[in-house]
Design a protein around this motif. Sequence first.
Motif, PDB file in Angstrom:
ATOM      1  N   ARG A  54      22.814  22.838  30.854  1.00 37.05           N
ATOM      2  CA  ARG A  54      22.574  21.736  29.924  1.00 37.05           C
ATOM      3  C   ARG A  54      23.786  21.548  29.014  1.00 37.05           C
ATOM      4  O   ARG A  54      24.568  22.472  28.809  1.00 37.05           O
ATOM      5  N   ARG A  55      23.920  20.364  28.447  1.00 31.60           N
ATOM      6  CA  ARG A  55      25.057  20.077  27.577  1.00 31.60           C
ATOM      7  C   ARG A  55      24.665  19.068  26.510  1.00 31.60           C
ATOM      8  O   ARG A  55      23.792  18.231  26.712  1.00 31.60           O
ATOM      9  N   SER A  87      35.126  21.376  27.216  1.00 29.58           N
ATOM     10  CA  SER A  87      34.962  20.266  28.157  1.00 29.58           C
ATOM     11  C   SER A  87      35.109  20.815  29.565  1.00 29.58           C
ATOM     12  O   SER A  87      36.226  21.039  30.041  1.00 29.58           O
ATOM     13  N   ARG A 136      22.390  26.528  18.442  1.00 26.36           N
ATOM     14  CA  ARG A 136      22.804  25.196  18.892  1.00 26.36           C
ATOM     15  C   ARG A 136      22.639  24.165  17.788  1.00 26.36           C
ATOM     16  O   ARG A 136      23.469  23.264  17.628  1.00 26.36           O
ATOM     17  N   PHE A 167      31.648  19.230  24.456  1.00 29.54           N
ATOM     18  CA  PHE A 167      30.213  19.517  24.517  1.00 29.54           C
ATOM     19  C   PHE A 167      29.958  20.970  24.129  1.00 29.54           C
ATOM     20  O   PHE A 167      30.856  21.806  24.158  1.00 29.54           O
ATOM     21  N   GLN A 168      28.689  21.255  23.836  1.00 30.81           N
ATOM     22  CA  GLN A 168      28.229  22.643  23.890  1.00 30.81           C
ATOM     23  C   GLN A 168      27.327  22.759  25.110  1.00 30.81           C
ATOM     24  O   GLN A 168      26.586  21.838  25.445  1.00 30.81           O
ATOM     25  N   TYR A 169      27.420  23.900  25.795  1.00 31.03           N
ATOM     26  CA  TYR A 169      26.743  24.125  27.073  1.00 31.03           C
ATOM     27  C   TYR A 169      25.839  25.351  26.981  1.00 31.03           C
ATOM     28  O   TYR A 169      26.204  26.359  26.368  1.00 31.03           O
TER      29      TYR A 169
END
Length: 302
Positions: A155-156, A146, A286, A269-271
């Motif tokens: 991007r997330r 986070s 992803r 999130f994943q970023y």
Amino acid sequence: MHHLRVFEMLLHERSLTRAAKALDVTQPALSKTLSRLRVYFNDPLFVRVSNRMEPTPKALELARPIVDVLGSMRALRVDHAAFDPKTSARTFQFCVVDAGVIKLLPPLVERVTREAPHVRLRLVQLEGEHLESWLETGTIDFAMGSFPSLPKSIRRQFLWLEEYVSVVNRGHPRLSGSPSLREFAAENHVLVSTMGTGHSHKLAEQAVESAIPPERIVCRVPIFLAAAIVAKHTNAVATLPKSIATVLADDLNLEIIRPPIRLPKIDIFQYWHNRFHRDTANRWIRSVFESLFRERGHRPRT
């Protein structure tokens, strides 16, 4: 290409030591590459000012063309390099706090081993001040956690909503279940501090600090596992993300208790950087994270 990547990383990091670490090369090797760049462009390019390596006017003039060249080469790789998880030997690098390691790594390793037997994973120690540049330059493929201060170029994708609980040694002489604030505040506490990472865990850290007398915070540690181990052996209280507390409670014979203080809920999130959005390998890893860890029906809070 390697020489240009060294230039790009120095432009981001303004430090030989940090650039070498990000590129996973020795500092002497990076210094040698910089010397060759200086000869080629007939300019010092980066000069030491106090503790920083500042770019010369010539370096600033070269910055945009070099970034464009590197971007074009990465685009060619994305558009034309096929990725097959069954045969690829790629190593994916990513950053995550140790709370994420405890929750994510066992199912992730099992899934990758089954679907992509030659793919390897490498976790990089999280450093908040470098996270954006590491994502932009491809030093890491993605990050988990986070990090609300990351810019829009990163991007997330929302994965889950994290809550906090506290853990104590099972059979604690005074605490169990739902203690009162007075009982909770009277105990010794071990506090996890993620200072310097930019992670939203700092909100939980601040909530505990505001509720507990300073003399009752007997220890501060940088990782969640260490806090749980201290709680296990000292009867101290550790406040942790619920998703890892449930794992550690079984592994370390801890008891989960409901803390009588208001603790934050954090969107996880994943970023990844926009320039790698179409990369087939990046999209695959992803998708693995999404299928394993995304909570369906939940949305990030606004």
